[in-house]
Design a protein around this motif. Structure first.
Motif: not given
Length: 206
Positions: A3-17, A39-40, A103-114
């Motif tokens: 998702h596009r929150h800063i702590d998950h996306l902002a380092a993309l330019p550094t990674l690419l560089d 946003s990316a 292996v499952t990674y939740s990402a940022d989430t609240g509890p949900h039926p899915g």
């Protein structure tokens, strides 16, 4: 990108560089939902003078808001996405290693039926653990006791908790103790720099 929150996306330019500096020339696929990719793309466009896209092509691949969407499938693994629950559009990720772990990674989430479908058969659950047990319930994040119940319900053998919020100020043993009121399996509180191993069918050399 989940998702596009800063702590998950902002380092993309550094990674690419860094990929450019390390000599990458192969195209790079960036998967994400439509809002995330916008946003990316905008972040990359801020730094055209770094000439990343002269070194290798960027392929932005939109992920639909559907359950069990296959991102990558190869001989030894299958990677799929599932919608999760957060203030921003977000996906969780499920990695199925052939003949081995899921292996499952939740990402940022609240509890949900899915979660029941996304996490079914998970052997290692990597889950956000933002709040302690005394915090009020949140629609966008999980508390320790909720993470424990989620890991228990999906039958995971190992739980790795990440994305600490109020939990970051707690002793690790207290985090484990709160989770353990709902989950009897292995509990790992991850720290920056940690690495973890997962198994595939030994016949394939994994």
């Amino acid at each position: 990108i989940t998702h596009r929150h800063i702590d998950h996306l902002a380092a993309l330019p550094t990674l690419l560089d860094q990929l450019k500096i390390s000599g990458r020339t192969a195209p790079l696929r960036v998967h994400g939902q439509a809002a995330t990719l916008r946003s990316a793309r905008a972040l990359v466009d801020v730094f055209p003078f770094e000439h990343v896209e002269e070194a290798f092509a960027l392929q932005f691949i939109e992920v639909p808001d559907t359950a069990d969407h296959v991102l990558i499938e190869e001989r030894d693994f299958r990677l799929s996405s599932f919608p999760a629950r957060h203030p921003e559009p977000v996906i969780s990720l499920r990695l199925e290693l052939r003949g081995g772990e899921t292996v499952t990674y939740s990402a940022d989430t609240g509890p949900h039926p899915g979660m029941a479908r996304a996490y079914a058969g998970t052997t290692t659950l990597v889950h956000e653990c933002t709040f302690d047990a005394s915090s009020p319930p949140s629609t966008g994040h999980c508390r320790t006791i909720e993470v424990g119940a989620i890991a228990r319900d999906c039958g995971a053998a190992r739980l790795i908790v990440v994305h600490l919020g109020s939990t970051a100020a707690m002793p690790v043993e207290q985090i484990r103790a709160e989770i353990a009121t709902r989950f009897a399996g292995e509990i790992v509180v991850a720290a920056d720099g940690d690495s973890f191993s997962f198994t595939t069918d030994q016949a394939t050399g994994g």
